[in-house]
Design a protein around this motif. Structure first.
Motif, mmCIF file in Angstrom:
data_model
loop_
_atom_site.group_PDB
_atom_site.id
_atom_site.type_symbol
_atom_site.label_atom_id
_atom_site.label_comp_id
_atom_site.label_asym_id
_atom_site.label_seq_id
_atom_site.Cartn_x
_atom_site.Cartn_y
_atom_site.Cartn_z
ATOM 1 N N ALA A 1 21.224 67.347 11.605
ATOM 2 C CA ALA A 1 22.263 66.510 11.008
ATOM 3 C C ALA A 1 21.823 65.984 9.647
ATOM 4 O O ALA A 1 22.628 65.890 8.718
ATOM 5 N N ARG A 2 20.544 65.640 9.511
ATOM 6 C CA ARG A 2 20.041 65.160 8.219
ATOM 7 C C ARG A 2 20.020 66.291 7.197
ATOM 8 O O ARG A 2 20.409 66.111 6.040
ATOM 9 N N GLU A 3 19.570 67.475 7.607
ATOM 10 C CA GLU A 3 19.469 68.603 6.679
ATOM 11 C C GLU A 3 20.840 69.026 6.158
ATOM 12 O O GLU A 3 20.970 69.456 5.008
ATOM 13 N N LEU A 4 21.859 68.908 6.996
ATOM 14 C CA LEU A 4 23.200 69.356 6.619
ATOM 15 C C LEU A 4 24.069 68.231 6.070
ATOM 16 O O LEU A 4 25.259 68.434 5.809
ATOM 17 N N SER A 5 23.484 67.058 5.869
ATOM 18 C CA SER A 5 24.281 65.889 5.503
ATOM 19 C C SER A 5 25.075 66.083 4.214
ATOM 20 O O SER A 5 26.212 65.612 4.101
ATOM 21 N N ASP A 6 24.495 66.773 3.233
ATOM 22 C CA ASP A 6 25.203 66.962 1.959
ATOM 23 C C ASP A 6 26.402 67.899 2.099
ATOM 24 O O ASP A 6 27.336 67.849 1.288
ATOM 25 N N LEU A 7 26.376 68.746 3.129
ATOM 26 C CA LEU A 7 27.453 69.717 3.326
ATOM 27 C C LEU A 7 28.479 69.255 4.343
ATOM 28 O O LEU A 7 29.631 69.701 4.316
ATOM 29 N N SER A 8 28.086 68.372 5.220
ATOM 30 C CA SER A 8 28.889 68.062 6.401
ATOM 31 C C SER A 8 30.012 67.061 6.110
ATOM 32 O O SER A 8 29.754 65.898 5.762
ATOM 33 N N PRO A 9 31.273 67.455 6.323
ATOM 34 C CA PRO A 9 32.376 66.497 6.194
ATOM 35 C C PRO A 9 32.335 65.449 7.305
ATOM 36 O O PRO A 9 32.841 64.340 7.140
ATOM 37 N N VAL A 10 31.730 65.797 8.435
ATOM 38 C CA VAL A 10 31.606 64.835 9.534
ATOM 39 C C VAL A 10 30.657 63.710 9.123
ATOM 40 O O VAL A 10 30.917 62.522 9.380
ATOM 41 N N HIS A 11 29.557 64.073 8.468
ATOM 42 C CA HIS A 11 28.612 63.067 7.966
ATOM 43 C C HIS A 11 29.317 62.154 6.966
ATOM 44 O O HIS A 11 29.173 60.931 7.012
ATOM 45 N N ARG A 12 30.103 62.743 6.076
ATOM 46 C CA ARG A 12 30.824 61.928 5.079
ATOM 47 C C ARG A 12 31.819 60.989 5.752
ATOM 48 O O ARG A 12 31.984 59.835 5.330
ATOM 49 N N SER A 13 32.478 61.453 6.804
ATOM 50 C CA SER A 13 33.421 60.602 7.521
ATOM 51 C C SER A 13 32.719 59.404 8.145
ATOM 52 O O SER A 13 33.244 58.283 8.144
ATOM 53 N N LEU A 14 31.531 59.639 8.683
ATOM 54 C CA LEU A 14 30.756 58.540 9.267
ATOM 55 C C LEU A 14 30.365 57.539 8.188
ATOM 56 O O LEU A 14 30.470 56.319 8.389
ATOM 57 N N VAL A 15 29.940 58.037 7.041
ATOM 58 C CA VAL A 15 29.564 57.154 5.936
ATOM 59 C C VAL A 15 30.760 56.293 5.517
ATOM 60 O O VAL A 15 30.633 55.083 5.292
ATOM 61 N N ALA B 1 33.344 55.381 7.306
ATOM 62 C CA ALA B 1 33.654 54.397 8.342
ATOM 63 C C ALA B 1 32.660 53.244 8.322
ATOM 64 O O ALA B 1 33.048 52.064 8.414
ATOM 65 N N VAL B 2 31.368 53.558 8.196
ATOM 66 C CA VAL B 2 30.344 52.508 8.163
ATOM 67 C C VAL B 2 30.508 51.657 6.908
ATOM 68 O O VAL B 2 30.354 50.428 6.946
ATOM 69 N N ALA B 3 30.831 52.291 5.786
ATOM 70 C CA ALA B 3 31.049 51.539 4.540
ATOM 71 C C ALA B 3 32.193 50.555 4.690
ATOM 72 O O ALA B 3 32.128 49.415 4.203
ATOM 73 N N ALA B 4 33.266 50.961 5.362
ATOM 74 C CA ALA B 4 34.403 50.066 5.570
ATOM 75 C C ALA B 4 33.991 48.853 6.395
ATOM 76 O O ALA B 4 34.401 47.722 6.107
ATOM 77 N N LEU B 5 33.160 49.084 7.410
ATOM 78 C CA LEU B 5 32.676 47.966 8.229
ATOM 79 C C LEU B 5 31.799 47.024 7.402
ATOM 80 O O LEU B 5 31.898 45.796 7.522
ATOM 81 N N ILE B 6 30.958 47.604 6.566
ATOM 82 C CA ILE B 6 30.082 46.782 5.720
ATOM 83 C C ILE B 6 30.910 45.932 4.770
ATOM 84 O O ILE B 6 30.632 44.733 4.580
ATOM 85 N N ARG B 7 31.952 46.511 4.181
ATOM 86 C CA ARG B 7 32.799 45.745 3.262
ATOM 87 C C ARG B 7 33.491 44.577 3.963
ATOM 88 O O ARG B 7 33.764 43.549 3.354
ATOM 89 N N LEU B 8 33.778 44.744 5.251
ATOM 90 C CA LEU B 8 34.436 43.692 6.017
ATOM 91 C C LEU B 8 33.454 42.635 6.528
ATOM 92 O O LEU B 8 33.864 41.668 7.175
ATOM 93 N N GLY B 9 32.170 42.844 6.250
ATOM 94 C CA GLY B 9 31.178 41.858 6.649
ATOM 95 C C GLY B 9 30.550 42.105 8.003
ATOM 96 O O GLY B 9 29.849 41.240 8.534
ATOM 97 N N TYR B 10 30.777 43.303 8.580
ATOM 98 C CA TYR B 10 30.159 43.638 9.856
ATOM 99 C C TYR B 10 28.865 44.412 9.589
ATOM 100 O O TYR B 10 28.902 45.483 8.977
ATOM 101 N N PRO B 11 27.735 43.906 10.040
ATOM 102 C CA PRO B 11 26.445 44.535 9.716
ATOM 103 C C PRO B 11 26.142 45.749 10.599
ATOM 104 O O PRO B 11 25.246 45.711 11.449
ATOM 105 N N TRP B 12 26.914 46.801 10.407
ATOM 106 C CA TRP B 12 26.701 47.991 11.235
ATOM 107 C C TRP B 12 25.529 48.794 10.683
ATOM 108 O O TRP B 12 25.683 49.736 9.923
ATOM 109 N N ASP B 13 24.336 48.407 11.141
ATOM 110 C CA ASP B 13 23.140 49.086 10.674
ATOM 111 C C ASP B 13 22.700 50.131 11.700
ATOM 112 O O ASP B 13 23.351 50.343 12.728
#
Length: 213
Positions: free
Chosen positions: A121-135, A137-149
């Protein structure tokens, strides 16, 4: 079977089947004469998948054609064949690389994958649309103040890994690679809503047990 029987068994009209044939979503049948072709169980299975993608998943015909092209590409290894077929399915919005929350989300997702040992998953992260979707979603949570680490996501990821093992155990009951990839694509379109619904029902049940109605 003839076209009429294929239509009857699949529940898809003959006109729609002919359209799928013209669009390359369904392989031509074995030609018996100039006006008649014969179809087999493989055509029936593929037709059900096409119907699921277009009618249930609301996936455009061009996207369905791309997905099925990867399903049929025997030159690819099993993992890449499955991955590229799933990647071709519609994904979420692309991350805004100027957004600080996206940078923070990328760091946390990378830390998560590292802690889990998910090297592919790490090696394919630059190619993977699934990885981008996760990023995204996590970014949206961070913007809302939820510390999804990474630490918060890890238990959920481990549960999903168990689901993935069950998925592949089921896929391996099918005889051919094509059937396995077809099943994986259908499950992504049709079964992910089941997982979401089960999650929400579980939340309702746990809330009632803890706090009452």
């Amino acid at each position: 079977m003839r076209l009429a029987e294929l239509s009857e068994r699949s529940g898809v009209s003959t006109a729609t089947i002919k359209y799928y044939l013209r669009e390359g979503l369904l392989a031509p049948g074995r030609q018996i004469n100039t006006t008649t072709a014969e179809y087999d169980e493989g055509h029936l299975r593929r037709l059900r998948l096409v119907r699921a993608l277009i009618q249930v998943g609301r996936i455009p015909v061009a996207t369905a054609r791309e997905v099925l092209g990867h399903v049929d590409d025997e030159s690819l290894g099993r993992t890449i064949r499955l991955g590229t077929a799933l990647w071709a399915l519609p994904q979420g919005t692309e991350p805004d690389e100027e957004d600080p929350a996206v940078a923070a989300a990328r760091r946390e997702v990378d830390r998560l994958l590292t802690s889990l040992g998910w090297e592919t998953a790490r090696e394919l992260s630059d190619l993977s649309p699934v990885h981008r979707s996760l990023v995204v979603a996590v970014a949206a949570l961070i913007r809302l103040g939820y510390p999804w680490d990474a630490e918060l996501m890890a238990p959920y990821a481990e549960l999903m890994h168990q689901v993935a093992r069950r998925d592949l155990d089921h896929l391996e009951t099918h005889a051919s690679d094509a059937e396995r990839v077809e099943t994986a694509v259908a499950a992504t379109v049709l079964f992910e809503p089941v997982l979401t619904a089960l999650h929400r029902l579980a939340q309702e049940e746990e809330s009632a047990r803890r706090y009452g109605l």
